[in-house]
Motif scaffolding. Structure first.
Motif, short mmCIF file in Angstrom:
data_model
loop_
_atom_site.label_atom_id
_atom_site.label_comp_id
_atom_site.label_asym_id
_atom_site.label_seq_id
_atom_site.Cartn_x
_atom_site.Cartn_y
_atom_site.Cartn_z
N SER A 33 -2.54 1.85 -4.67
CA SER A 33 -2.24 3.28 -4.56
C SER A 33 -3.47 3.99 -4.02
O SER A 33 -4.55 3.93 -4.62
CB SER A 33 -1.85 3.85 -5.93
N ILE A 34 -3.31 4.65 -2.87
CA ILE A 34 -4.39 5.39 -2.23
C ILE A 34 -3.89 6.81 -1.97
O ILE A 34 -2.79 6.98 -1.44
CB ILE A 34 -4.81 4.72 -0.91
N ALA A 74 -8.27 6.13 -6.20
CA ALA A 74 -7.45 4.99 -5.76
C ALA A 74 -7.47 3.93 -6.85
O ALA A 74 -8.45 3.77 -7.58
CB ALA A 74 -7.98 4.44 -4.45
N PHE A 75 -6.40 3.18 -6.95
CA PHE A 75 -6.33 2.09 -7.94
C PHE A 75 -5.29 1.07 -7.48
O PHE A 75 -4.57 1.28 -6.50
CB PHE A 75 -5.97 2.63 -9.32
N TYR A 76 -5.23 -0.04 -8.19
CA TYR A 76 -4.21 -1.04 -7.90
C TYR A 76 -3.61 -1.57 -9.19
O TYR A 76 -4.21 -1.49 -10.26
CB TYR A 76 -4.78 -2.20 -7.07
N ASP A 77 -2.41 -2.10 -9.07
CA ASP A 77 -1.74 -2.82 -10.17
C ASP A 77 -1.36 -4.20 -9.65
O ASP A 77 -0.78 -4.31 -8.56
CB ASP A 77 -0.47 -2.07 -10.62
N PHE A 78 -1.70 -5.21 -10.43
CA PHE A 78 -1.39 -6.58 -10.04
C PHE A 78 -0.43 -7.19 -11.05
O PHE A 78 -0.73 -7.29 -12.23
CB PHE A 78 -2.67 -7.41 -9.95
N MET A 103 -5.15 8.56 3.93
CA MET A 103 -4.45 7.60 4.78
C MET A 103 -4.19 8.18 6.17
O MET A 103 -3.99 9.39 6.33
CB MET A 103 -3.11 7.22 4.14
N GLN A 104 -4.18 7.29 7.17
CA GLN A 104 -3.76 7.67 8.50
C GLN A 104 -2.28 8.03 8.47
O GLN A 104 -1.50 7.42 7.74
CB GLN A 104 -3.95 6.51 9.49
N LYS A 105 -1.89 9.02 9.26
CA LYS A 105 -0.49 9.41 9.32
C LYS A 105 0.22 8.55 10.36
O LYS A 105 -0.08 8.60 11.54
CB LYS A 105 -0.34 10.90 9.68
N VAL A 135 0.86 -1.17 0.00
CA VAL A 135 0.00 0.00 0.00
C VAL A 135 0.90 1.22 0.00
O VAL A 135 1.63 1.46 0.96
CB VAL A 135 -0.95 0.01 1.21
N ASN A 136 0.86 1.97 -1.08
CA ASN A 136 1.75 3.14 -1.25
C ASN A 136 3.21 2.74 -0.99
O ASN A 136 3.95 3.42 -0.27
CB ASN A 136 1.33 4.29 -0.34
N ASN A 137 3.60 1.57 -1.55
CA ASN A 137 4.97 1.03 -1.48
C ASN A 137 5.36 0.51 -0.09
O ASN A 137 6.53 0.18 0.13
CB ASN A 137 6.01 2.06 -1.95
N ASN A 138 4.42 0.42 0.84
CA ASN A 138 4.69 -0.17 2.15
C ASN A 138 4.08 -1.57 2.20
O ASN A 138 2.89 -1.74 1.91
CB ASN A 138 4.11 0.69 3.28
#
Length: 845
Positions: free
Chosen positions: A155-156, A141-145, A161-163, A78-81
């Motif tokens: 990607s959100i 928001a979207f995703y890549d698989f 997102m919570q900080k 999620v966002n590279n995490n």
């Protein structure tokens, strides 16, 4: 058909280049994007394909989502995490072979999405458990698989997102591990032959045992000691239990519940042993960016010596060191306050004693962060006969960026103490101040006293000075801490005068590290000073040292104050030792070693030690003392997949000493027993079937065993740990489906990490059809069970991996019966020669 010799160059041109191009093609086309509302068709012109390859169905690549429907176990980012491995179901829509996945409310909240950022009303969110596309939940928001690597990138927008703090690992992906039991041990046996006194033998074993079940952890720590004197025909053996308890972590409260025999932390009050219940916060659950100590023990041994480390009289660590300077940096004390007492027992009978002050750093916390601990139970101390009921509580909280407040209380039937304090962040450093009011009933008389403590910590950047801790405590004459109060009551009941119990008046502790300008080295100083109301004496301990490096050579000077005591006499004396050390590396082709030398006021030591092939450690040393007594030492240790074995031999003019040791761990799990070479607390079982010999990069010298298992003895709890396999030493007939995984275990967990493998022979078949035409490029190859096992590369070369040395294959490039053919292969002769890559020829009929 005459067999053709296939060279490496042929393979590169016929397989390497086409597969490389094919991989590039698939990596571009096999990425699934979630924006399926506006699917864009892409036409692939088959004119670029030659021969029967024109008949291959490429319609699956005409959309931007060529994923087949089904359930996939994917790595979620999620966002590279990384958010762990999760199963997602992909379903087809719009009557196309385009599969997409959906998300529910719980999943998105676990990923850290703000509830008020979701495109639904709060009322609907409470009951809406439907699965929707991600852009329906969060706009933009979207995703890549990527189906080739089974990676789902989500990607959100950051505003939704919570900080979280840097290094944050979501508790939802913490792994509690499997149900399993373990035994970690470290055992050693000594035999000393003495020309002067009787021969003696002794043995020592420390164990840590436990069982994990449904998130609960049972733990037991203890030490066994055995001594035998040949002349007196006396044997003594005893077993001491350090602690036994069950515990469970509660991430919601960032706390750990402990029930049984254990020790309190020493952050506000000195650490004490108890038998009861404790619920305390665990800072390890915080990200690294929101944390922050165990002391290093430095000393110098003149001979092969046994080092014992105690806290409050309890033996917590024992090891054997070679002659010369030593450093112990893997200490796990049973609390966070008080002094660490070090005893160095030389093989010639001389005993060194010194103490290392150990205290928590200044009590600063970040704003809105807190620490807490509540304990109720019986007081537990091996040196005291009483075990009254005690209660202890403490709480700390960061009020803002500059102030932290803390408080605590202790209570027994004849004792009560309350502490109130605060820590401040100032431009000149962090300062804490606290006051403790104690009331003690002694000999039917109530005495009240106060104790005041000031602590200071500062990293002075311009001068590279790290003043880790400077603390001063002053106590009035009638002040007692909890342990002293219970000890005095115990002595009074026994009719023994309590005047021998020192009533501390003042105490000063300091730890200083000073980095000098480039090329000038480093200075350190550790010291403590104490005086008493009822004793005309002071207690002083200090270590001062300087170290530097010239090219590859490291040298240092140090001074240490200690107490010397003989095994044949009860008297002791204070002594200061001055030491010069020198070390430099040596290289021998693929191997390296390190030469070290030390010169003290009454002995000199020269030694060498090194490591060979990641498993063997060795060393040798010679020591000469001023009384012309020369001693020799040889030692070695070998690490296997099952345990680490060590041996040491020491000889001087009057003494011969032989030592054997072994350490390791044993895990009992559902599939049997697994042995490891090191002691561990938070561990992982790695399972990779048929991958014997594969190296596990998380520990030196660790490989997958013949049963497909390996034990990683130490992982960092609540942090992402990368488990990496290196297939270099693995059989060529086995292929890893993945070489790395990530896991974030609970503290004390035994996690299981499984790696998929494919077994079989790597087979290359040069095949043509009966009319000598080539097979279509990229046609799929099926086995007798109708499973895809390979493909056709350029030049009509078929590649597959199979366990069968004889078999039948079907090559398909269309749906009609005329668009497939069959291959029969037999590689039994090549298998006999154990070839890494098997080449053969066959006609596709």
């Amino acid at each position: 058909m005459a067999k053709k010799k296939v060279t490496q160059e042929f393979l590169i041109h016929q397989i390497g280049y086409p597969l490389l191009c094919g991989m590039a093609f698939f990596s571009i086309s096999m990425s699934a994007h979630s924006e399926d509302k506006a699917l864009q068709e892409a036409d692939f012109d088959s004119v670029f394909l030659m021969g029967d390859a024109k008949k291959i169905d490429v319609s699956r690549f005409k959309y931007n989502n060529p994923v087949l429907p089904g359930e996939y176990n994917v790595d979620v980012y999620v966002n590279n995490n990384w958010f762990g491995k999760r199963k997602f179901t992909f379903k087809s829509i719009q009557n196309q072979n385009n599969a997409i996945t959906c998300f529910d409310l719980t999943t998105l909240l676990n990923f850290g999405v703000k509830k008020d950022a979701l495109s639904q009303s709060i009322e609907n969110l409470q009951t809406d458990d439907r699965c929707k596309t991600i852009d329906e939940w969060v706009p933009n928001a979207f995703y890549d698989f990527d189906s080739s690597s089974l990676r789902l990138d989500i990607s959100i927008p950051q505003i939704a997102m919570q900080k979280n703090a840097q290094g944050y690992v979501d508790p939802s992906i913490w792994d509690q591990g499997i149900n399993a039991g373990f035994l970690s041990y470290s055992a050693s046996a000594y035999r000393t032959q003495n020309n002067i006194s009787a021969d003696t033998s002794n043995a020592f074993m420390s164990i840590a045992a436990g069982w994990n079940l449904a998130g609960w952890q049972l733990r037991h720590f203890g030490q066994w000691q055995w001594t035998s004197a040949k002349s007196a025909d006396q044997k003594q053996a005893k077993y001491n239990t350090t602690s036994t308890y069950i515990q469970k972590s509660f991430p919601r409260y960032r706390g750990v519940l402990t029930v049984g025999d254990s020790h309190t932390s020493g952050e506000v009050f000195d650490s004490i042993g108890y038998r009861g219940i404790d619920f305390s916060s665990d800072d390890r659950m915080l990200p690294n960016s929101m944390q922050g100590y165990a002391p290093q023990i430095r000393g110098n041994a003149k001979t092969t010596a046994k080092v014992e480390i105690r806290q409050q009289g309890q033996l917590i660590y024992q090891t054997t060191v070679s002659p010369g300077p030593f450093e112990i940096n893997d200490l796990y004390p049973t609390g966070f306050g008080g002094a660490i007492d070090v005893t160095v027992i030389e093989s010639d009978g001389q005993i060194q004693k010194f103490a290392v002050p150990y205290a928590s750093v200044v009590q600063m916390l970040r704003p809105r962060m807190n620490r807490y601990a509540f304990t109720i139970g019986q007081f537990r101390d091996q040196g005291i006969g009483l075990s009254p009921l005690i209660f202890q509580g403490k709480y700390q909280r960061g009020l803002n960026n500059y102030i932290t407040g803390y408080m605590g209380i202790q209570s027994t039937n004849h004792y009560f103490a309350a502490t109130l304090g605060s820590a401040f962040s100032t431009p000149i450093g962090a300062i804490s101040f606290d006051a403790t009011q104690a009331q003690t009933r002694v000999n039917h008389e109530t005495q009240s006293g106060q104790s005041f403590k000031v602590s200071y910590s500062k990293l002075i950047t311009p001068t590279h000075t790290n003043l880790t801790l400077a603390a001063y405590r002053y106590s009035t004459e009638n002040f007692y801490n909890l342990r002293d109060a219970i000890l005095i009551e115990d002595l009074t009941r026994q009719g023994v005068s309590a005047s021998s119990v020192g009533k501390q008046r003042g105490e000063f502790q300091m730890t200083l590290n000073q980095s000098l300008p480039d090329g000038w080295g480093n200075l350190y100083m550790i010291g403590s000073w104490q005086d008493y109301w009822n004793r005309n004496e002071t207690a002083q301990q200090y270590q001062v040292g300087y170290s530097n490096q010239f090219k590859s050579m490291t040298y240092g000077l140090s001074a240490m104050q200690r107490q010397l005591q003989s095994t044949t006499a009860q008297n002791s004396k204070r002594d200061t030792e001055y030491l010069f050390t020198l070390s430099f590396p040596l290289s021998f082709k693929k191997y390296s070693a390190n030469v070290n030398a030390s010169v003290a006021d009454n002995n000199q030591t020269l030694g060498i030690n090194g490591i060979a092939n990641d498993r063997l450690q060795y060393g040798a040393a010679v020591t000469r003392q001023d009384n012309n007594n020369t001693s020799w030492n040889l030692n070695g240790a070998y690490k296997t997949n099952y345990a680490t074995f060590g041996v040491s031999y020491n000889q001087s003019n009057a003494i011969k000493q032989t030592m054997l040791n072994v350490r390791g761990s044993v895990i009992g799990h559902a599939k049997g027993l697994l042995f490891g070479a090191d002691q561990g607390q938070t561990m992982a079982i790695v399972y990779a079937p048929d991958a014997a010999g594969a190296r596990v990069n998380n520990a030196t010298g660790l490989h997958i065993n013949h049963a497909g298992y390996a034990l990683i003895p130490y992982l960092t709890p609540y942090r992402l740990n990368d488990i990496v396999l290196d297939p270099e030493d693995m059989s060529n007939h086995v292929e890893l489906e993945e070489t790395s995984q990530r896991i974030a275990p609970y503290a004390g967990a035994i996690s299981k990490v499984s790696f998929g493998t494919k077994s079989g022979y790597a087979i290359y078949i040069e095949s043509k059809r009966e009319d000598q035409s080539t097979l279509p490029f990229a046609a799929e190859v099926y086995n007798a069970n109708n499973e895809v096992v390979g493909m056709v590369a350029q030049g009509s070369l078929v590649y597959l991996r199979s366990k069968d040395s004889v078999g039948d294959l079907t090559v398909k490039w269309g749906t009609e019966s005329s668009e497939q053919c069959h291959i029969h292969y037999n590689i039994q002769d090549q298998v006999k020669h154990e070839a890494n890559m098997i080449m053969t020829e066959a006609i596709c009929k």
